[in-house]
Design an enzyme around this catalytic site. Structure first.
Site, PDB file in Angstrom:
ATOM      1  N   ASN A   7       0.872  -1.185   0.000  1.00 17.55           N
ATOM      2  CA  ASN A   7       0.000   0.000   0.000  1.00 17.55           C
ATOM      3  C   ASN A   7       0.904   1.228   0.000  1.00 17.55           C
ATOM      4  O   ASN A   7       1.481   1.571   1.021  1.00 17.55           O
ATOM      5  CB  ASN A   7      -0.901  -0.034   1.246  1.00 17.55           C
ATOM      6  CG  ASN A   7      -1.701   1.245   1.403  1.00 17.55           C
ATOM      7  OD1 ASN A   7      -1.810   2.040   0.479  1.00 17.55           O
ATOM      8  ND2 ASN A   7      -2.281   1.440   2.587  1.00 17.55           N
ATOM      9  N   LYS A   9       0.053   4.315  -0.369  1.00 18.16           N
ATOM     10  CA  LYS A   9      -0.595   5.546   0.114  1.00 18.16           C
ATOM     11  C   LYS A   9      -0.348   6.675  -0.883  1.00 18.16           C
ATOM     12  O   LYS A   9      -0.327   6.417  -2.093  1.00 18.16           O
ATOM     13  CB  LYS A   9      -0.092   5.871   1.523  1.00 18.16           C
ATOM     14  CG  LYS A   9      -0.169   4.630   2.426  1.00 18.16           C
ATOM     15  CD  LYS A   9      -0.019   4.892   3.864  1.00 18.16           C
ATOM     16  CE  LYS A   9      -0.158   3.555   4.601  1.00 18.16           C
ATOM     17  NZ  LYS A   9      -0.157   3.716   6.046  1.00 18.16           N
ATOM     18  N   HIS A  90      -9.549   0.854   4.734  1.00 20.02           N
ATOM     19  CA  HIS A  90      -8.283   1.157   5.410  1.00 20.02           C
ATOM     20  C   HIS A  90      -8.538   2.162   6.531  1.00 20.02           C
ATOM     21  O   HIS A  90      -9.383   3.056   6.393  1.00 20.02           O
ATOM     22  CB  HIS A  90      -7.268   1.713   4.398  1.00 20.02           C
ATOM     23  CG  HIS A  90      -5.898   1.834   4.983  1.00 20.02           C
ATOM     24  ND1 HIS A  90      -5.538   2.884   5.790  1.00 20.02           N
ATOM     25  CD2 HIS A  90      -4.824   1.008   4.918  1.00 20.02           C
ATOM     26  CE1 HIS A  90      -4.280   2.699   6.193  1.00 20.02           C
ATOM     27  NE2 HIS A  90      -3.830   1.568   5.675  1.00 20.02           N
ATOM     28  N   GLU A  92      -7.055   4.723   7.458  1.00 17.56           N
ATOM     29  CA  GLU A  92      -6.934   6.141   7.075  1.00 17.56           C
ATOM     30  C   GLU A  92      -8.187   6.615   6.352  1.00 17.56           C
ATOM     31  O   GLU A  92      -8.595   7.767   6.500  1.00 17.56           O
ATOM     32  CB  GLU A  92      -5.673   6.332   6.214  1.00 17.56           C
ATOM     33  CG  GLU A  92      -4.419   6.267   7.077  1.00 17.56           C
ATOM     34  CD  GLU A  92      -3.175   5.776   6.363  1.00 17.56           C
ATOM     35  OE1 GLU A  92      -3.117   5.832   5.124  1.00 17.56           O
ATOM     36  OE2 GLU A  92      -2.244   5.325   7.071  1.00 17.56           O
ATOM     37  N   GLU A 159      -5.389  -4.867  10.537  1.00 12.93           N
ATOM     38  CA  GLU A 159      -4.344  -3.866  10.768  1.00 12.93           C
ATOM     39  C   GLU A 159      -4.655  -3.092  12.046  1.00 12.93           C
ATOM     40  O   GLU A 159      -5.478  -2.161  12.023  1.00 12.93           O
ATOM     41  CB  GLU A 159      -4.292  -2.876   9.603  1.00 12.93           C
ATOM     42  CG  GLU A 159      -3.925  -3.497   8.286  1.00 12.93           C
ATOM     43  CD  GLU A 159      -3.393  -2.451   7.309  1.00 12.93           C
ATOM     44  OE1 GLU A 159      -2.235  -2.566   6.915  1.00 12.93           O
ATOM     45  OE2 GLU A 159      -4.127  -1.508   6.990  1.00 12.93           O
ATOM     46  N   GLY A 165       2.167   2.616  10.592  1.00 15.29           N
ATOM     47  CA  GLY A 165       3.070   3.749  10.409  1.00 15.29           C
ATOM     48  C   GLY A 165       3.727   4.236  11.689  1.00 15.29           C
ATOM     49  O   GLY A 165       4.300   5.318  11.730  1.00 15.29           O
ATOM     50  N   SER A 201       3.329  -1.817  10.339  1.00 19.28           N
ATOM     51  CA  SER A 201       4.780  -1.797  10.525  1.00 19.28           C
ATOM     52  C   SER A 201       5.462  -3.133  10.223  1.00 19.28           C
ATOM     53  O   SER A 201       6.391  -3.525  10.925  1.00 19.28           O
ATOM     54  CB  SER A 201       5.133  -1.305  11.943  1.00 19.28           C
ATOM     55  OG  SER A 201       4.658   0.016  12.133  1.00 19.28           O
TER      56      SER A 201
HETATM   57  P1  PGA Z   1       2.751   0.502   7.595  1.00 22.25           P
HETATM   58  O1  PGA Z   1       1.318   0.703   6.890  1.00 22.25           O
HETATM   59  O2  PGA Z   1       3.322  -0.786   7.068  1.00 22.25           O
HETATM   60  O3  PGA Z   1       3.555   1.706   7.157  1.00 22.25           O
HETATM   61  O4  PGA Z   1       2.512   0.462   9.058  1.00 22.25           O
HETATM   62  C1  PGA Z   1       0.438  -0.362   6.725  1.00 22.25           C
HETATM   63  C2  PGA Z   1      -0.842   0.117   6.082  1.00 22.25           C
HETATM   64  O5  PGA Z   1      -1.273   1.241   6.358  1.00 22.25           O
HETATM   65  O6  PGA Z   1      -1.479  -0.618   5.296  1.00 22.25           O
END
Ligand code: PGA
Length: 237
Positions: A7, A9, A90, A92, A159, A165, A201
């Site tokens: 992903n 983003k 997701h 976000e 997640e 993140g 992460s």
């Molecule tokens: P990250 O993001 O690996 O940077 O924690 C995962 C995601 O948002 O799908």
């Protein structure tokens, strides 16, 4: 078959997308590799991955095929360009774009109607985990988001919001414990066999231990998927 999904983003331009795929050396194993670039890079991603094992998806879709919906992505157009996958739910999109469970449910259903495969994301906040509500929250997201959804072609991504993140990863035990509850719910509610990915992460140095957990069918990777070397290393785990 394990699934490795990137992903990106809102990172990378079309030029950077082409450079990424030119540098990406994947292991020659049978695994499903998905990349979700920003919508503006989908075309260059599709061109760069022609004839490879990599599938391209969109990070967000509308639940309509067209309309007066400024800024939205049409799932039908994405499909016609060669995107067979969409991310839905997701954290976000849920928190920063206020997408409700019912909106997400409409998106999954629309995608399925046109033959698109969804990666449907669920996850709890740190507060919810600390107060012992983790599975209640996940169950609610599953119940509402997957209402009247068909089980075929569905992929789930667990997640934990506190791990996205942040550099904090769920321990393999935490991820396995939560994901096995999700798998049980899926089995009991007509979605048996749906793969459940872990995200939050994931890095080359924690991927090996996480992927060995029984209820983890693959990863959804944000930050570490932006670099072709670290993404390839994770795919090798
Ligand atoms: P990250 O993001 O690996 O940077 O924690 C995962 C995601 O948002 O799908």
């Amino acid at each position: 078959m394990k699934i490795f999904a990137a992903n990106w983003k809102m990172y990378k331009s079309p030029q950077e997308t082409r450079e990424f795929f030119a540098q990406l050396l994947l292991p020659a194993q049978s695994q499903l590799v998905l990349v979700f670039p920003p919508a503006l890079c989908v075309e260059s991603a599709i061109e760069s991955t022609k004839g490879t094992q990599i599938k391209i998806g969109v990070q967000n879709i509308s639940s309509k095929s067209e309309g007066a919906l400024t800024g939205e992505n049409s799932a039908s157009v994405a499909m016609s360009m060669g995107c067979e996958y969409a991310l839905v739910g997701h954290s976000e999109r849920r928190s920063l774009f206020a997408e409700s469970d019912s909106v997400l449910n409409q998106k999954v259903k629309f995608a399925q109607d046109i033959g698109m495969r969804c990666v449907f994301c669920i996850g709890e906040t740190l507060e919810q985990r600390k107060s012992g509500q983790t599975f209640e929250v996940l169950k609610n997201q599953l119940q509402l988001g997957l209402k009247d959804v068909k089980s075929e072609k569905l992929i789930i991504a667990y997640e934990p919001v506190w791990a996205i993140g942040t550099g904090l990863t769920a321990t393999p035990q935490q991820a396995q414990e939560t994901q096995s509850q999700v798998v049980t719910w899926l089995n009991e509610n007509g979605f048996s066999g749906a793969p459940v990915l872990y995200g939050g992460s994931v890095k080359p140095d924690n991927a090996k231990e996480l992927i060995q957990q029984k209820s983890i069918s693959g990863f959804l990777i944000g930050g570490a998927s932006l670099n072709p070397e670290s993404f390839a290393q994770i795919c090798q785990s």
